[in-house]
Design a protein around this motif. Structure first.
Motif, PDB file in Angstrom:
ATOM      1  N   GLN A   3       0.845  -1.196   0.000  1.00  0.00           N
ATOM      2  CA  GLN A   3       0.000   0.000   0.000  1.00  0.00           C
ATOM      3  C   GLN A   3       0.874   1.237   0.000  1.00  0.00           C
ATOM      4  O   GLN A   3       1.841   1.325   0.755  1.00  0.00           O
ATOM      5  CB  GLN A   3      -0.913   0.019   1.228  1.00  0.00           C
ATOM      6  CG  GLN A   3      -1.958   1.112   1.203  1.00  0.00           C
ATOM      7  CD  GLN A   3      -2.957   0.984   2.341  1.00  0.00           C
ATOM      8  OE1 GLN A   3      -2.723   0.290   3.311  1.00  0.00           O
ATOM      9  NE2 GLN A   3      -4.097   1.650   2.205  1.00  0.00           N
ATOM     10  N   VAL A   5       0.433   5.383   0.270  1.00  0.00           N
ATOM     11  CA  VAL A   5      -0.529   6.434   0.621  1.00  0.00           C
ATOM     12  C   VAL A   5       0.156   7.784   0.472  1.00  0.00           C
ATOM     13  O   VAL A   5       1.055   8.124   1.244  1.00  0.00           O
ATOM     14  CB  VAL A   5      -1.064   6.247   2.048  1.00  0.00           C
ATOM     15  CG1 VAL A   5      -2.053   7.359   2.382  1.00  0.00           C
ATOM     16  CG2 VAL A   5      -1.726   4.877   2.183  1.00  0.00           C
ATOM     17  N   CYS A  22       4.737  10.200   0.673  1.00  0.00           N
ATOM     18  CA  CYS A  22       4.115   8.907   0.383  1.00  0.00           C
ATOM     19  C   CYS A  22       4.675   7.892   1.360  1.00  0.00           C
ATOM     20  O   CYS A  22       5.900   7.720   1.448  1.00  0.00           O
ATOM     21  CB  CYS A  22       4.409   8.505  -1.052  1.00  0.00           C
ATOM     22  SG  CYS A  22       3.816   6.875  -1.530  1.00  0.00           S
ATOM     23  N   TYR A  94       1.181  10.944  -8.427  1.00  0.00           N
ATOM     24  CA  TYR A  94       1.131   9.584  -7.902  1.00  0.00           C
ATOM     25  C   TYR A  94       2.515   9.137  -7.458  1.00  0.00           C
ATOM     26  O   TYR A  94       3.499   9.351  -8.172  1.00  0.00           O
ATOM     27  CB  TYR A  94       0.657   8.613  -8.980  1.00  0.00           C
ATOM     28  CG  TYR A  94      -0.716   8.874  -9.530  1.00  0.00           C
ATOM     29  CD1 TYR A  94      -0.912   9.721 -10.613  1.00  0.00           C
ATOM     30  CD2 TYR A  94      -1.833   8.255  -8.965  1.00  0.00           C
ATOM     31  CE1 TYR A  94      -2.173   9.967 -11.127  1.00  0.00           C
ATOM     32  CE2 TYR A  94      -3.105   8.490  -9.471  1.00  0.00           C
ATOM     33  CZ  TYR A  94      -3.266   9.345 -10.547  1.00  0.00           C
ATOM     34  OH  TYR A  94      -4.518   9.575 -11.039  1.00  0.00           O
ATOM     35  N   HIS A 107       3.545  -0.871  -8.232  1.00  0.00           N
ATOM     36  CA  HIS A 107       2.674  -0.448  -7.139  1.00  0.00           C
ATOM     37  C   HIS A 107       2.465   1.063  -7.209  1.00  0.00           C
ATOM     38  O   HIS A 107       3.432   1.828  -7.389  1.00  0.00           O
ATOM     39  CB  HIS A 107       3.292  -0.825  -5.794  1.00  0.00           C
ATOM     40  CG  HIS A 107       3.643  -2.275  -5.693  1.00  0.00           C
ATOM     41  ND1 HIS A 107       2.682  -3.265  -5.616  1.00  0.00           N
ATOM     42  CD2 HIS A 107       4.846  -2.906  -5.682  1.00  0.00           C
ATOM     43  CE1 HIS A 107       3.271  -4.444  -5.542  1.00  0.00           C
ATOM     44  NE2 HIS A 107       4.590  -4.256  -5.589  1.00  0.00           N
ATOM     45  N   TRP A 108       1.202   1.468  -7.037  1.00  0.00           N
ATOM     46  CA  TRP A 108       0.848   2.878  -7.202  1.00  0.00           C
ATOM     47  C   TRP A 108       0.011   3.362  -6.037  1.00  0.00           C
ATOM     48  O   TRP A 108      -0.833   2.617  -5.516  1.00  0.00           O
ATOM     49  CB  TRP A 108       0.059   3.061  -8.498  1.00  0.00           C
ATOM     50  CG  TRP A 108       0.879   2.777  -9.711  1.00  0.00           C
ATOM     51  CD1 TRP A 108       1.073   1.566 -10.316  1.00  0.00           C
ATOM     52  CD2 TRP A 108       1.647   3.720 -10.464  1.00  0.00           C
ATOM     53  NE1 TRP A 108       1.914   1.701 -11.396  1.00  0.00           N
ATOM     54  CE2 TRP A 108       2.270   3.021 -11.506  1.00  0.00           C
ATOM     55  CE3 TRP A 108       1.858   5.100 -10.358  1.00  0.00           C
ATOM     56  CZ2 TRP A 108       3.106   3.657 -12.441  1.00  0.00           C
ATOM     57  CZ3 TRP A 108       2.680   5.721 -11.286  1.00  0.00           C
ATOM     58  CH2 TRP A 108       3.288   5.001 -12.318  1.00  0.00           C
ATOM     59  N   GLY A 109       0.232   4.614  -5.673  1.00  0.00           N
ATOM     60  CA  GLY A 109      -0.608   5.254  -4.689  1.00  0.00           C
ATOM     61  C   GLY A 109      -1.881   5.776  -5.322  1.00  0.00           C
ATOM     62  O   GLY A 109      -2.076   5.689  -6.539  1.00  0.00           O
ATOM     63  N   GLN A 110      -2.725   6.370  -4.514  1.00  0.00           N
ATOM     64  CA  GLN A 110      -4.048   6.787  -4.967  1.00  0.00           C
ATOM     65  C   GLN A 110      -4.046   8.154  -5.649  1.00  0.00           C
ATOM     66  O   GLN A 110      -5.033   8.529  -6.271  1.00  0.00           O
ATOM     67  CB  GLN A 110      -5.027   6.829  -3.775  1.00  0.00           C
ATOM     68  CG  GLN A 110      -4.995   8.100  -2.936  1.00  0.00           C
ATOM     69  CD  GLN A 110      -3.801   8.196  -2.007  1.00  0.00           C
ATOM     70  OE1 GLN A 110      -2.868   7.385  -2.050  1.00  0.00           O
ATOM     71  NE2 GLN A 110      -3.825   9.186  -1.138  1.00  0.00           N
ATOM     72  N   THR A 112      -2.551  12.420  -5.460  1.00  0.00           N
ATOM     73  CA  THR A 112      -2.849  13.638  -4.708  1.00  0.00           C
ATOM     74  C   THR A 112      -2.786  14.803  -5.687  1.00  0.00           C
ATOM     75  O   THR A 112      -1.858  14.918  -6.485  1.00  0.00           O
ATOM     76  CB  THR A 112      -1.882  13.812  -3.512  1.00  0.00           C
ATOM     77  OG1 THR A 112      -2.251  14.950  -2.746  1.00  0.00           O
ATOM     78  CG2 THR A 112      -0.435  13.958  -3.964  1.00  0.00           C
TER      79      THR A 112
END
Length: 117
Positions: A3, A5, A22, A94, A107-110, A112
């Motif tokens: 994860q 974030v 992040c 991201y 893997h990627w964050g959501q 901002t």
């Protein structure tokens, strides 16, 4: 379960600064390259900066001299300090993680949002 974030986006005037962060979990952070990408609606996602697992950083031409990427292996965190922001920097940002031996950012964050006006 990996994860990422991200946080720290917002609205700022031209010439201003923002710091994105992040936090990564579910992975051995020191085995991963960490990066920041951005995307504007209707355009392809583009790389902004990345830092390898030794701390060596790489920047897109648009980011050189204005942005600084850094990582804190003790906190599993990657940050992007953005100075002298311009309207052209407006995008969704991201964070991403890539295993050091891999070629893809898996893997990627959501995301901002950064808005510069």
């Amino acid at each position: 379960h990996v994860q990422l974030v991200g946080s720290g986006g917002g609205s700022v005037q031209t010439g201003g600064s923002l710091r994105l962060s992040c936090v990564a979990s579910g992975l051995t952070f020191t085995n991963y390259y960490m990066g920041w990408f951005r995307q504007v609606p209707g355009k392809e996602r583009e790389a902004v900066a990345d830092v390898d697992n030794t701390g060596r950083a790489t920047y897109a031409n648009s980011a050189k001299g204005r942005f600084t990427i850094s990582r804190d292996n003790a906190e599993n965190t990657v940050s992007l300090q953005m100075n002298s922001l311009e309207p052209e920097d407006t995008a969704m940002y991201y964070c991403a993680a890539r295993y050091f031996a891999a070629t893809r950012w898996r893997h990627w964050g959501q995301g901002t949002q950064v808005t510069v006006s």
